[in-house]
Design a protein around this motif. Structure first.
Motif, short mmCIF file in Angstrom:
data_model
loop_
_atom_site.label_atom_id
_atom_site.label_comp_id
_atom_site.label_asym_id
_atom_site.label_seq_id
_atom_site.Cartn_x
_atom_site.Cartn_y
_atom_site.Cartn_z
N THR A 1 35.06 19.97 41.34
CA THR A 1 35.36 18.67 40.55
C THR A 1 36.67 18.08 41.25
N PRO A 2 36.31 16.55 41.03
CA PRO A 2 37.63 15.96 41.73
C PRO A 2 39.10 16.38 41.20
N ALA A 3 39.32 16.71 40.03
CA ALA A 3 40.23 17.13 39.48
C ALA A 3 40.90 18.41 40.12
N GLY A 4 39.79 19.31 40.25
CA GLY A 4 40.05 20.54 40.97
C GLY A 4 40.45 20.48 42.54
N LEU A 5 40.04 19.40 43.07
CA LEU A 5 40.39 19.19 44.56
C LEU A 5 42.00 18.59 44.45
N THR A 6 42.22 17.67 43.64
CA THR A 6 43.32 17.18 43.56
C THR A 6 44.49 18.25 43.40
N LYS A 7 44.26 19.07 42.42
CA LYS A 7 45.28 20.08 41.97
C LYS A 7 45.29 20.96 43.12
N TYR A 8 44.36 21.44 43.96
CA TYR A 8 44.40 22.30 45.00
C TYR A 8 45.23 21.39 45.97
N ALA A 9 45.06 20.18 46.42
CA ALA A 9 45.75 19.39 47.49
C ALA A 9 47.10 19.46 46.99
N ILE A 10 47.54 19.21 45.93
CA ILE A 10 49.19 19.35 45.43
C ILE A 10 49.38 20.67 45.56
N GLU A 11 49.00 21.75 44.97
CA GLU A 11 49.39 23.19 45.29
C GLU A 11 49.52 23.65 46.55
N LYS B 1 33.55 24.88 51.17
CA LYS B 1 34.43 26.06 51.62
C LYS B 1 35.59 26.31 50.63
N LEU B 2 35.89 25.71 49.83
CA LEU B 2 37.13 26.00 48.75
C LEU B 2 36.44 26.31 47.57
N GLY B 3 35.33 26.19 47.45
CA GLY B 3 34.63 26.71 46.05
C GLY B 3 35.07 26.16 44.77
N ILE B 4 35.40 24.78 45.17
CA ILE B 4 36.11 23.86 44.00
C ILE B 4 34.93 22.48 43.95
N ARG C 1 39.97 16.76 60.22
CA ARG C 1 39.45 15.77 59.60
C ARG C 1 39.14 16.19 58.12
N GLU C 2 38.90 17.36 57.76
CA GLU C 2 38.57 17.65 56.25
C GLU C 2 39.73 17.69 55.42
N ILE C 3 41.07 18.16 56.09
CA ILE C 3 42.08 18.01 55.39
C ILE C 3 42.84 16.57 55.22
N THR C 4 42.50 15.75 56.20
CA THR C 4 42.71 14.36 55.65
C THR C 4 41.81 13.71 54.87
N VAL C 5 40.63 14.07 54.71
CA VAL C 5 39.85 13.65 53.54
C VAL C 5 40.29 14.00 52.25
N LEU C 6 40.49 15.20 52.35
CA LEU C 6 41.16 16.05 51.06
C LEU C 6 42.23 15.34 50.60
N THR C 7 43.05 15.11 51.47
CA THR C 7 44.34 14.50 51.07
C THR C 7 44.09 13.04 50.48
N MET C 8 43.17 12.37 51.20
CA MET C 8 43.00 10.90 50.49
C MET C 8 42.17 10.98 49.43
N LEU C 9 41.36 11.95 49.38
CA LEU C 9 40.71 12.01 47.79
C LEU C 9 41.80 12.34 47.02
N HIS D 1 31.79 15.34 54.64
CA HIS D 1 33.04 16.03 54.73
C HIS D 1 33.47 16.57 53.14
N ARG D 2 33.05 15.68 52.39
CA ARG D 2 33.36 15.91 50.94
C ARG D 2 32.78 17.38 50.48
N GLN D 3 31.46 17.14 50.64
CA GLN D 3 30.75 18.18 50.44
C GLN D 3 31.08 19.49 50.91
#
Length: 213
Positions: free
Chosen positions: A197-207, A192-195, A154-162, A185-187
């Motif tokens: 910011t929205p930009a940081g989460l986006t880059k992590y999901a892309i990477e 868990k990832l130590g990220i 579920r967290e992966i799904t939320v991360l992807t959508m974010l 879920h977002r928190q």
């Protein structure tokens, strides 16, 4: 009518500037508001024009694109920097993305992809051209597996959508959850990832290839 996207072009090759300017100017909602041939000149042009997107090379005299981008990130955090480069080295691409680039496009891409990249970064998303993306994600299968073991499905799904630009309310509606649950879920993802910011989460999901680019 779509928003007019105001662009500054930065490259030390006049023919490159001329060619890109001519192509982008064909698009009705793209406007070239300034040009520069090095990083220092780019900073002055950006100060005068306040563009939405800076399309910039990296290897330039006087001041290179890396230093110019770092200064822009500090002085003009809302301006999106799209790197246009001939370098296809994985570490090189990663370094620029970590320094704050909103996108990375190789100079051999078709012009239509460059237009798409400009519009994508203007919208607030990250864009990496297809060949650069393949280089960036090479040998990252282990890292993706490790991430999947850290985050729940579920967290992966939320991360992807974010990362795709959806807000908490939109995610909640799509997944049939409460907004409060999505925020929880977002928190958890951030913790868990130590990220954080929205930009940081986006880059992590892309990477980690949760989002296609």
């Amino acid at each position: 009518m779509p928003d007019i996207i105001r662009i500054v072009l930065v490259d030390d090759h006049p023919l490159v500037l001329e060619g890109i300017s001519a192509r982008l100017s064909e698009e009705e909602n793209l406007e070239i508001v300034g040009q520069a041939c090095n990083g220092l000149e780019a900073l002055n042009v950006v100060k005068d024009t306040q563009p939405d997107v800076v399309l910039m090379d990296v290897s330039m005299p006087v001041m290179d694109g890396i230093e110019a981008m770092e200064r822009m990130a500090q002085d003009y955090p809302n301006i999106r920097v799209l790197i246009l480069s001939m370098h296809d080295n994985q570490e090189y691409i990663m370094r620029l993305m970590r320094l704050g680039a909103s996108g990375y496009v190789l100079k051999d891409v078709p012009s239509r992809e460059l237009v798409r990249a400009v519009r994508t970064v203007y919208s607030g998303s990250t864009y990496i051209s297809s060949r650069a993306s393949k280089l960036l994600f090479r040998d990252r299968g282990v890292e993706q597996t490790q991430t999947k073991s850290i985050l729940t499905k579920r967290e992966i799904t939320v991360l992807t959508m974010l990362a795709e630009g959806l807000c908490n309310k939109e995610i909640a509606h799509f997944l049939e959850l409460s907004v409060r649950t999505v925020e929880a879920h977002r928190q958890n993802i951030k913790s868990k990832l130590g990220i954080h910011t929205p930009a940081g989460l986006t880059k992590y999901a892309i990477e980690h290839r949760f989002v296609k680019v």
